[in-house]
Motif scaffolding. Structure first.
Motif, PDB file in Angstrom:
ATOM      1  N   ASP A   1      47.183   8.996 -23.367  1.00 41.07           N
ATOM      2  CA  ASP A   1      46.691   8.033 -24.340  1.00 41.07           C
ATOM      3  C   ASP A   1      47.308   6.646 -24.100  1.00 41.07           C
ATOM      4  N   VAL A   2      48.593   6.633 -23.830  1.00 45.45           N
ATOM      5  CA  VAL A   2      49.277   5.373 -23.546  1.00 45.45           C
ATOM      6  C   VAL A   2      48.731   4.762 -22.258  1.00 45.45           C
ATOM      7  N   LEU A   3      48.562   5.570 -21.234  1.00 46.73           N
ATOM      8  CA  LEU A   3      48.022   5.085 -19.967  1.00 46.73           C
ATOM      9  C   LEU A   3      46.605   4.539 -20.150  1.00 46.73           C
ATOM     10  N   TRP A   4      45.785   5.219 -20.920  1.00 45.76           N
ATOM     11  CA  TRP A   4      44.418   4.779 -21.187  1.00 45.76           C
ATOM     12  C   TRP A   4      44.431   3.446 -21.946  1.00 45.76           C
ATOM     13  N   PHE A   5      45.327   3.312 -22.934  1.00 47.86           N
ATOM     14  CA  PHE A   5      45.453   2.077 -23.703  1.00 47.86           C
ATOM     15  C   PHE A   5      45.848   0.913 -22.796  1.00 47.86           C
ATOM     16  N   ILE A   6      46.775   1.132 -21.897  1.00 46.87           N
ATOM     17  CA  ILE A   6      47.206   0.082 -20.970  1.00 46.87           C
ATOM     18  C   ILE A   6      46.056  -0.331 -20.061  1.00 46.87           C
ATOM     19  N   LEU A   7      45.316   0.633 -19.558  1.00 43.55           N
ATOM     20  CA  LEU A   7      44.177   0.335 -18.675  1.00 43.55           C
ATOM     21  C   LEU A   7      43.101  -0.456 -19.412  1.00 43.55           C
ATOM     22  N   ILE A   8      42.754  -0.016 -20.611  1.00 45.97           N
ATOM     23  CA  ILE A   8      41.730  -0.716 -21.390  1.00 45.97           C
ATOM     24  C   ILE A   8      42.202  -2.128 -21.738  1.00 45.97           C
ATOM     25  N   SER A   9      43.468  -2.273 -22.086  1.00 45.06           N
ATOM     26  CA  SER A   9      44.007  -3.599 -22.406  1.00 45.06           C
ATOM     27  C   SER A   9      43.937  -4.515 -21.189  1.00 45.06           C
ATOM     28  N   TYR A  10      44.283  -3.997 -20.025  1.00 43.59           N
ATOM     29  CA  TYR A  10      44.223  -4.780 -18.789  1.00 43.59           C
ATOM     30  C   TYR A  10      42.791  -5.241 -18.506  1.00 43.59           C
ATOM     31  N   VAL A  11      41.843  -4.344 -18.610  1.00 48.37           N
ATOM     32  CA  VAL A  11      40.442  -4.685 -18.349  1.00 48.37           C
ATOM     33  C   VAL A  11      39.952  -5.717 -19.356  1.00 48.37           C
ATOM     34  N   PHE A  12      40.325  -5.559 -20.624  1.00 47.82           N
ATOM     35  CA  PHE A  12      39.895  -6.497 -21.656  1.00 47.82           C
ATOM     36  C   PHE A  12      40.460  -7.891 -21.401  1.00 47.82           C
ATOM     37  N   ILE A  13      41.733  -7.989 -21.063  1.00 50.78           N
ATOM     38  CA  ILE A  13      42.347  -9.292 -20.790  1.00 50.78           C
ATOM     39  C   ILE A  13      41.738  -9.928 -19.544  1.00 50.78           C
ATOM     40  N   ALA A  14      41.477  -9.121 -18.520  1.00 49.88           N
ATOM     41  CA  ALA A  14      40.827  -9.640 -17.314  1.00 49.88           C
ATOM     42  C   ALA A  14      39.430 -10.168 -17.631  1.00 49.88           C
ATOM     43  N   TYR A  15      38.702  -9.449 -18.482  1.00 46.77           N
ATOM     44  CA  TYR A  15      37.361  -9.892 -18.878  1.00 46.77           C
ATOM     45  C   TYR A  15      37.436 -11.204 -19.659  1.00 46.77           C
ATOM     46  N   LEU A  16      38.396 -11.322 -20.577  1.00 50.76           N
ATOM     47  CA  LEU A  16      38.535 -12.564 -21.339  1.00 50.76           C
ATOM     48  C   LEU A  16      38.855 -13.740 -20.426  1.00 50.76           C
ATOM     49  N   MET A  17      39.719 -13.520 -19.442  1.00 48.37           N
ATOM     50  CA  MET A  17      40.040 -14.587 -18.493  1.00 48.37           C
ATOM     51  C   MET A  17      38.795 -15.006 -17.711  1.00 48.37           C
ATOM     52  N   LEU A  18      38.010 -14.037 -17.291  1.00 41.72           N
ATOM     53  CA  LEU A  18      36.764 -14.331 -16.577  1.00 41.72           C
ATOM     54  C   LEU A  18      35.811 -15.113 -17.466  1.00 41.72           C
ATOM     55  N   LEU A  19      35.682 -14.702 -18.714  1.00 43.44           N
ATOM     56  CA  LEU A  19      34.783 -15.368 -19.645  1.00 43.44           C
ATOM     57  C   LEU A  19      35.214 -16.819 -19.877  1.00 43.44           C
ATOM     58  N   PHE A  20      36.497 -17.050 -20.077  1.00 42.78           N
ATOM     59  CA  PHE A  20      36.980 -18.420 -20.276  1.00 42.78           C
ATOM     60  C   PHE A  20      36.792 -19.255 -19.013  1.00 42.78           C
ATOM     61  N   HIS A  21      36.974 -18.651 -17.850  1.00 41.04           N
ATOM     62  CA  HIS A  21      36.759 -19.381 -16.597  1.00 41.04           C
ATOM     63  C   HIS A  21      35.293 -19.770 -16.445  1.00 41.04           C
ATOM     64  N   ILE A  22      34.402 -18.878 -16.794  1.00 43.23           N
ATOM     65  CA  ILE A  22      32.966 -19.169 -16.707  1.00 43.23           C
ATOM     66  C   ILE A  22      32.593 -20.272 -17.691  1.00 43.23           C
ATOM     67  N   ILE A  23      33.090 -20.198 -18.923  1.00 43.91           N
ATOM     68  CA  ILE A  23      32.780 -21.221 -19.921  1.00 43.91           C
ATOM     69  C   ILE A  23      33.307 -22.582 -19.463  1.00 43.91           C
ATOM     70  N   THR A  24      34.503 -22.611 -18.919  1.00 45.44           N
ATOM     71  CA  THR A  24      35.058 -23.859 -18.393  1.00 45.44           C
ATOM     72  C   THR A  24      34.190 -24.397 -17.272  1.00 45.44           C
ATOM     73  N   ASP A  25      33.740 -23.524 -16.392  1.00 43.20           N
ATOM     74  CA  ASP A  25      32.902 -23.943 -15.270  1.00 43.20           C
ATOM     75  C   ASP A  25      31.562 -24.477 -15.755  1.00 43.20           C
ATOM     76  N   ILE A  26      30.997 -23.857 -16.776  1.00 48.12           N
ATOM     77  CA  ILE A  26      29.715 -24.311 -17.307  1.00 48.12           C
ATOM     78  C   ILE A  26      29.832 -25.748 -17.804  1.00 48.12           C
ATOM     79  N   PHE A  27      30.865 -26.034 -18.577  1.00 49.88           N
ATOM     80  CA  PHE A  27      30.992 -27.368 -19.151  1.00 49.88           C
ATOM     81  C   PHE A  27      31.567 -28.386 -18.179  1.00 49.88           C
ATOM     82  N   ARG A  28      32.146 -27.962 -17.083  1.00 48.21           N
ATOM     83  CA  ARG A  28      32.660 -28.871 -16.063  1.00 48.21           C
ATOM     84  C   ARG A  28      31.563 -29.288 -15.085  1.00 48.21           C
ATOM     85  N   ASP A  29      30.499 -28.511 -14.993  1.00 47.18           N
ATOM     86  CA  ASP A  29      29.438 -28.760 -14.023  1.00 47.18           C
ATOM     87  C   ASP A  29      28.597 -29.953 -14.457  1.00 47.18           C
ATOM     88  N   LYS A  30      28.626 -31.026 -13.664  1.00 47.64           N
ATOM     89  CA  LYS A  30      27.861 -32.227 -13.975  1.00 47.64           C
ATOM     90  C   LYS A  30      26.395 -32.101 -13.584  1.00 47.64           C
TER      91      LYS A  30
END
Length: 127
Positions: free
Chosen positions: A5-34
Motif C-alpha cells: 500500500d505504501v509502495l503504491w501510494f508513492i508510485l501514484i504520488s510520483y505519477v501525479f506530481i510528474a503529470y502536474l509538472m507536465l501540465l504546468f509546462h504545457i500551460i506555460t508554453d501555450i502562453f509563451r508562444d507568440k
C-alpha cells in the motif's frame, strides 16, 4: 497499511506530481508562444481543463517539437537581458581609476564637493 500500500501510494504520488509538472509546462508554453493566436490559446486551455490527459498527449504530439525551441529562445532572452543589466550597472559604477577621478573632478567643478573631498575620492580611486 501494508508495504505494498505504501509502495503504491508513492508510485501514484510520483505519477501525479510528474503529470502536474507536465501540465504546468504545457500551460506555460501555450502562453509563451507568440505564433499561437488568442483563440488558439483559449482553445488549448479549455481542452486542457475538460480532458487534461488527452489534451496533454495531443499537445505533446502536435506541438512538442517546438516546445524546446521556444524554451531556449526564452532562456536566451533572459540571459541577454541579464547581461545588458550587468553591463549597464558595471558601466556606470566602475570604469577604472581614470573615470572615477574624472567623475570626482566633474563633481568638484560643479561645486558639489569640496577640494578636500575631491582629494579623498582621488586617493581612493588610485589606491
Amino acid at each position: 497499511m501494508s508495504f505494498w500500500d505504501v509502495l503504491w501510494f508513492i508510485l501514484i504520488s510520483y505519477v501525479f506530481i510528474a503529470y502536474l509538472m507536465l501540465l504546468f509546462h504545457i500551460i506555460t508554453d501555450i502562453f509563451r508562444d507568440k505564433e499561437l493566436s488568442g483563440w488558439g490559446k483559449a482553445g488549448w486551455s479549455i481542452f486542457l481543463v475538460l480532458l487534461p490527459l488527452l489534451a496533454s498527449l495531443i499537445y505533446l504530439i502536435s506541438r512538442g517539437a517546438s516546445m524546446a525551441r521556444r524554451q531556449q529562445e526564452w532562456v536566451d532572452r533572459q540571459i541577454a537581458a541579464q547581461d545588458d543589466r550587468i553591463r549597464a550597472v558595471a558601466g556606470t559604477s566602475g570604469g577604472g581609476a581614470a573615470s572615477q577621478v574624472a567623475e570626482a573632478k566633474a563633481l568638484l567643478d560643479s561645486g558639489a564637493i569640496t577640494q578636500a573631498e575631491y582629494e579623498t575620492l582621488k586617493q581612493k580611486a588610485l589606491a
